[in-house]
Design a protein around this motif. Structure first.
Motif, short mmCIF file in Angstrom:
data_model
loop_
_atom_site.label_atom_id
_atom_site.label_comp_id
_atom_site.label_asym_id
_atom_site.label_seq_id
_atom_site.Cartn_x
_atom_site.Cartn_y
_atom_site.Cartn_z
N ARG A 44 2.69 1.56 -5.40
CA ARG A 44 1.85 2.15 -6.25
C ARG A 44 2.46 2.59 -7.37
NH1 ARG A 44 -1.18 5.87 -2.18
NH2 ARG A 44 -1.02 7.69 -3.73
N ALA A 45 3.86 3.19 -7.22
CA ALA A 45 4.62 3.83 -8.43
C ALA A 45 4.95 2.44 -9.30
CB ALA A 45 6.10 4.30 -7.79
N PHE A 46 5.55 1.22 -8.66
CA PHE A 46 5.81 0.19 -9.41
C PHE A 46 4.72 -0.52 -10.16
CE2 PHE A 46 6.30 -4.35 -9.81
CZ PHE A 46 7.61 -4.55 -10.57
N GLU A 47 3.49 -0.57 -9.46
CA GLU A 47 2.26 -0.75 -10.27
C GLU A 47 2.08 0.11 -11.53
OE1 GLU A 47 0.76 -3.81 -9.87
OE2 GLU A 47 2.18 -4.19 -8.29
N TYR A 48 2.06 1.29 -11.24
CA TYR A 48 1.97 2.24 -12.51
C TYR A 48 3.00 1.89 -13.63
CZ TYR A 48 1.69 6.55 -14.88
OH TYR A 48 1.54 7.21 -16.13
N GLN B 268 10.38 -5.30 -13.24
CA GLN B 268 11.58 -5.09 -12.11
C GLN B 268 12.78 -4.73 -12.75
OE1 GLN B 268 11.34 -8.99 -10.22
NE2 GLN B 268 9.26 -8.54 -9.49
N THR B 269 13.16 -5.16 -14.02
CA THR B 269 14.44 -4.95 -14.64
C THR B 269 14.53 -3.22 -14.79
OG1 THR B 269 14.69 -7.05 -15.51
CG2 THR B 269 16.05 -5.37 -16.52
N LEU B 270 13.40 -3.00 -15.32
CA LEU B 270 13.31 -1.69 -15.61
C LEU B 270 13.54 -0.62 -14.28
CD1 LEU B 270 10.64 -1.27 -18.29
CD2 LEU B 270 13.03 -0.80 -18.64
N TRP B 271 12.67 -1.10 -13.42
CA TRP B 271 12.77 -0.61 -12.00
C TRP B 271 14.23 -0.44 -11.70
CZ3 TRP B 271 8.91 2.03 -9.44
CH2 TRP B 271 9.04 2.42 -7.88
N GLY C 22 0.85 -1.10 -0.29
CA GLY C 22 -0.11 -0.10 -0.03
C GLY C 22 0.90 1.29 -0.08
N SER C 23 2.07 1.20 -0.06
CA SER C 23 2.94 2.46 0.13
C SER C 23 3.13 3.12 -1.40
CB SER C 23 4.30 2.17 0.33
OG SER C 23 5.04 0.96 -0.68
N LEU C 24 3.50 4.38 -1.28
CA LEU C 24 3.79 4.84 -2.62
C LEU C 24 4.64 4.39 -3.54
CD1 LEU C 24 4.02 8.79 -1.49
CD2 LEU C 24 2.24 7.56 -2.59
N GLY C 25 5.82 3.55 -2.99
CA GLY C 25 6.70 2.87 -3.83
C GLY C 25 5.91 1.74 -4.46
#
Length: 70
Positions: free
Chosen positions: A25-29, A53-56, A20-23
């Protein structure tokens, strides 16, 4: 802010704080964007989670290098 948030060592375990963190949410985006690009044919179809995950990791790596070499 980026350095404090992502580059300093953790002193305590995060536990379930990612949920539920901003992190998250950003990853899900990012993940949704990757999936949409695969569906439209803009990028080759592959494992959405692995590509995301590779792009992140790449984005964080480049950002950390840029900050460290000011």
């Amino acid at each position: 802010h980026y350095e404090v948030t992502f580059m300093l060592p953790l002193t305590e375990s995060l536990g379930d704080e990612f949920e539920g963190s901003l992190g998250q949410r950003a990853f899900e985006y990012l993940r949704r964007g990757v999936a949409e690009c695969m569906e439209s044919g803009e990028i080759k179809k592959a494992d959405v989670d692995l590509v995301s995950q590779t792009l992140w990791a790449a984005i964080h790596g480049v950002t950390s290098l840029l900050i460290g070499h000011e």
